[in-house]
Design an enzyme around this catalytic site. Structure first.
Site, PDB file in Angstrom:
ATOM      1  N   GLY A   1      14.431  55.295  27.337  1.00 42.94           N
ATOM      2  CA  GLY A   1      14.343  54.168  28.266  1.00 42.94           C
ATOM      3  C   GLY A   1      13.137  53.315  27.944  1.00 42.94           C
ATOM      4  O   GLY A   1      12.221  53.769  27.259  1.00 42.94           O
TER       5      GLY A   1
ATOM      6  N   CYS B   1      13.338  61.139  23.824  1.00 43.53           N
ATOM      7  CA  CYS B   1      12.384  60.034  23.871  1.00 43.53           C
ATOM      8  C   CYS B   1      11.747  59.916  25.269  1.00 43.53           C
ATOM      9  O   CYS B   1      10.955  60.773  25.656  1.00 43.53           O
ATOM     10  CB  CYS B   1      13.064  58.741  23.434  1.00 43.53           C
ATOM     11  SG  CYS B   1      11.881  57.429  23.076  1.00 43.53           S
ATOM     12  N   TYR B   2      12.118  58.912  26.054  1.00 44.18           N
ATOM     13  CA  TYR B   2      11.587  58.801  27.411  1.00 44.18           C
ATOM     14  C   TYR B   2      11.859  60.106  28.171  1.00 44.18           C
ATOM     15  O   TYR B   2      11.041  60.538  28.988  1.00 44.18           O
ATOM     16  CB  TYR B   2      12.243  57.619  28.140  1.00 44.18           C
ATOM     17  CG  TYR B   2      11.739  57.398  29.550  1.00 44.18           C
ATOM     18  CD1 TYR B   2      10.681  56.529  29.799  1.00 44.18           C
ATOM     19  CD2 TYR B   2      12.324  58.054  30.629  1.00 44.18           C
ATOM     20  CE1 TYR B   2      10.224  56.318  31.096  1.00 44.18           C
ATOM     21  CE2 TYR B   2      11.869  57.860  31.928  1.00 44.18           C
ATOM     22  CZ  TYR B   2      10.822  56.983  32.155  1.00 44.18           C
ATOM     23  OH  TYR B   2      10.369  56.779  33.436  1.00 44.18           O
TER      24      TYR B   2
ATOM     25  N   HIS C   1      15.476  59.977  18.274  1.00 46.27           N
ATOM     26  CA  HIS C   1      16.821  59.728  18.822  1.00 46.27           C
ATOM     27  C   HIS C   1      17.904  60.413  17.974  1.00 46.27           C
ATOM     28  O   HIS C   1      18.343  59.861  16.971  1.00 46.27           O
ATOM     29  CB  HIS C   1      17.087  58.224  18.872  1.00 46.27           C
ATOM     30  CG  HIS C   1      16.308  57.537  19.939  1.00 46.27           C
ATOM     31  ND1 HIS C   1      16.768  57.406  21.225  1.00 46.27           N
ATOM     32  CD2 HIS C   1      15.081  56.982  19.913  1.00 46.27           C
ATOM     33  CE1 HIS C   1      15.862  56.790  21.960  1.00 46.27           C
ATOM     34  NE2 HIS C   1      14.824  56.512  21.186  1.00 46.27           N
TER      35      HIS C   1
ATOM     36  N   GLU D   1      20.936  60.690  18.667  1.00 46.68           N
ATOM     37  CA  GLU D   1      22.252  60.077  18.895  1.00 46.68           C
ATOM     38  C   GLU D   1      22.545  58.920  17.951  1.00 46.68           C
ATOM     39  O   GLU D   1      23.688  58.497  17.842  1.00 46.68           O
ATOM     40  CB  GLU D   1      22.368  59.608  20.358  1.00 46.68           C
ATOM     41  CG  GLU D   1      21.501  58.414  20.758  1.00 46.68           C
ATOM     42  CD  GLU D   1      20.056  58.761  21.139  1.00 46.68           C
ATOM     43  OE1 GLU D   1      19.573  59.812  20.678  1.00 46.68           O
ATOM     44  OE2 GLU D   1      19.416  57.989  21.858  1.00 46.68           O
TER      45      GLU D   1
ATOM     46  N   ASP E   1      44.292  48.631  25.139  1.00 46.76           N
ATOM     47  CA  ASP E   1      43.950  49.275  26.409  1.00 46.76           C
ATOM     48  C   ASP E   1      45.101  49.211  27.418  1.00 46.76           C
ATOM     49  O   ASP E   1      45.495  50.230  27.991  1.00 46.76           O
ATOM     50  CB  ASP E   1      42.703  48.636  27.034  1.00 46.76           C
ATOM     51  CG  ASP E   1      41.549  48.608  26.052  1.00 46.76           C
ATOM     52  OD1 ASP E   1      41.587  49.399  25.089  1.00 46.76           O
ATOM     53  OD2 ASP E   1      40.637  47.784  26.230  1.00 46.76           O
TER      54      ASP E   1
ATOM     55  N   LYS F   1      36.564  53.195  23.718  1.00 45.70           N
ATOM     56  CA  LYS F   1      37.664  52.566  22.974  1.00 45.70           C
ATOM     57  C   LYS F   1      38.278  53.508  21.916  1.00 45.70           C
ATOM     58  O   LYS F   1      39.500  53.592  21.792  1.00 45.70           O
ATOM     59  CB  LYS F   1      37.134  51.302  22.293  1.00 45.70           C
ATOM     60  CG  LYS F   1      38.192  50.443  21.672  1.00 45.70           C
ATOM     61  CD  LYS F   1      38.545  49.318  22.600  1.00 45.70           C
ATOM     62  CE  LYS F   1      39.630  48.444  22.056  1.00 45.70           C
ATOM     63  NZ  LYS F   1      40.052  47.475  23.081  1.00 45.70           N
TER      64      LYS F   1
END
Ligand code: XMP
Length: 531
Positions: free
Chosen positions: A66, A93-94, A180, A182, A238, A387
């Site tokens: 963040g 991180c944060y 990070h 991710e 979608d 998606k």
């Protein structure tokens, strides 16, 4: 976002990792990385009450990064009791700083910020979080604060040449990394997250398309009972997947309305009708309202006005059709009370994000206003999905690649790709040019690698020569972009040979265009569509 949060389909029996969002731009990526392991994850704002977090019965909790500093007065207020829930916690991180700060350590502004690529040395290879990883990792850092003193019970498990990179207190089952895992730039990040999810949290990989389909169908049946459902189909991925799922659940009690607004792509009306009605057996009502839309658009050049007209007319046409359908159904049974909407998870996260709703650049045309106007209840079967997961579900449902592999197409269609007035003549010109772009990109094997690729018709006319004849005709711009989510985009460097073929075919085959240019603008500062 219009909609009824309590009406979305409920999952049954999947284990969940809760991700608390402290406002990082990467939070959605954490969720995707976890789901890639076939483990379900939800993103909640960091301000979510403890009871809400517990209602998900998480097998693990991840605290995101963040932009704030934990010691600031305006740091997002999260309940530190999440650190004592008794389930494993991973801070990122944060998230690491949150843990250090709230458990009695000390977080300060770092003497040296770390931003970008970094190398991390693992100090304790025995730590479950690093199981199977090499002693040094290439990682992505993005922080200006650091944990100077660790809370009691914690130890350092990783380090850069500059600063602390990981901590753990196995007794309390809390782990945290400063980098990070991710993001793409941490190549072994997925392996680390996998260690957390399986090795530490003991999750099972039970988030599969088959499981999702089964539980969604069951919950739609339970919710709808003997009722009737309406769906506004756009022909895109979608709404098509949402419709097929609901169709699996309740069969012909779902009626899909597909409106030709006069600004669809060439042959799209017929193809979509054929694919969904004839191949997939949906109860589809095609409504050709093209003349109505085009006459409302006549003489209009302002982009926002065009968008608003199309949105407004869509509602008028859809409502009239819905009324007809409801009358017919009312003769047999109780009317239509449900509306299907293809809302995806990023919209859900965005609308509750601690960052707040983003500024409106263009007014999007979707069916957001319909449920309130028509007093209908919503079914949002894709509300939990990203998606790429929607495509996976579509494949499992046996839907053709022709539908699932389609690039996104905006609700206001070609109207926002015709700069200036939309006339039937200009629509036909653009349809022809667009068809060439798409078919050449497909022939080059690039269609699925590109987020969007299309033609734009410009009102600029220029002089050309064809044979011995002078021409004075329109200009066509080619737009092709790479993107992960449409929020940002890079223009795609299409091979020159391909551009040459596209240009030559358009100028030769499309009457009305004598010049082709290539748009090399990324987003930001450009947008993907021209209007
Ligand atoms: P922009 O042009 O804003 O587009 O960079 C971002 C993405 O959104 C699509 N788009 C729309 N999609 N209704 C939609 O459903 C709309 O009104 C609309 N306008 C733009 C666009 O094609 C791109 O993928």
């Amino acid at each position: 976002m219009g909609g009824c949060a309590s009406c979305h389909t409920k999952r049954v029996n999947t284990q969940t990792i809760v991700i608390l969002d402290f406002g990082s731009q990467y939070t959605q990526l954490i969720a995707r990385r976890i789901r890639e392991q076939n483990v379900f994850s939800v993103v909640l704002p960091c301000t979510a009450p403890l009871a809400e977090i517990q209602s998900h019965a998480p097998v693990g909790v991840i605290l995101s990064g963040g932009p704030s500093s934990v010691y600031d007065a305006d740091a997002p207020p999260a309940d530190p009791a999440i650190l004592a829930l008794g389930v494993p916690v991973l801070g990122i991180c944060y998230g690491l700083q949150f843990i250090a700060h709230h458990l009695g350590g000390k977080v300060v502004s770092a003497a040296r910020r770390e931003y970008g690529h970094a190398e991390v040395s693992i100090l304790d290879g025995e730590t479950a979080l690093f199981a199977g990883l090499p002693p040094t990792l290439a990682v992505w850092m993005s922080h200006g604060d650091e944990a100077l003193e660790l809370p009691e019970g914690f130890r350092r498990i990783a380090q850069t040449s500059n600063a602390l990179a990981g901590i753990a207190d196995e007794g309390r089952r809390i782990w945290a990394v400063q980098f990070h895992p991710e993001v793409h730039h941490t190549p072994l990040g997925s392996a680390l997250l996998k260690n957390f999810v399986f090795g530490i949290c003991g999750a099972q990989a039970d988030w599969t398309p088959a499981h999702f389909i089964e539980s969604t169908i069951a919950s739609i049946r339970e919710k709808v009972g003997a009722g009737h459902v309406l769906c506004a189909l756009s022909g895109g991925v979608d709404s098509s997947v949402a419709a097929v799922l609901v169709h699996r659940a309740i069969g012909s009690r779902l009626t899909c309305v597909f409106v030709d607004n006069g600004v669809l792509r060439k042959n799209e009306f017929g193809q979509v009708t054929q694919n969904l009605r004839d191949k997939l057996g949906l109860n589809l009502v095609p409504v050709d309202a093209s003349e109505r839309f085009l006459s409302e658009l006549a003489g209009v050049t302002d982009p926002e006005t065009k968008r608003k007209i199309i949105g407004r007319e869509f509602i008028v046409v859809f409502e009239a059709e819905a009324e007809r359908i409801a009358e017919r159904i009312a003769k047999q049974s109780g009317g239509v009370e449900w509306l299907v909407q293809g809302t995806l998870y990023p919209d859900v996260i965005e609308s509750s994000s601690v960052r707040g709703p983003s500024q409106t650049i263009k007014s999007h045309h979707n069916v957001g206003g319909l449920p309130e106007r028509m007093k209908m209840k919503l079914i949002e079967p894709l509300r939990d999905l990203f998606k790429d997961e929607v495509r996976r579900i579509g494949r499992d449902l046996g839907m053709p690649e022709e539908i699932l592999g389609r690039q996104p197409f905006p609700g206001p269609g070609l109207a926002v790709r015709i700069v200036g007035e939309v006339t039937p003549e200009r629509v036909a010109i653009l349809q022809n040019a667009d068809e060439i772009v798409v078919s050449e990109i497909k022939a080059a094997g690039l269609y699925s690698q590109i987020w969007q690729s299309f033609a734009v018709l410009l009102p600029v006319r220029s002089v050309g020569v064809m044979g011995d004849q002078r021409t004075y005709a329109y200009t066509c711009a080619i737009r092709a972009v790479h993107s992960e989510d449409g929020m940002t985009a890079d223009w795609a460097p299409l091979p020159h040979e391909l551009l040459k073929r596209i240009s030559s075919r358009i100028v030769n085959e499309v009457r009305g265009i004598n010049r082709v240019v290539y748009d090399i603008t990324s987003k930001p500062p450009g947008t993907i569509e021209w209007e």
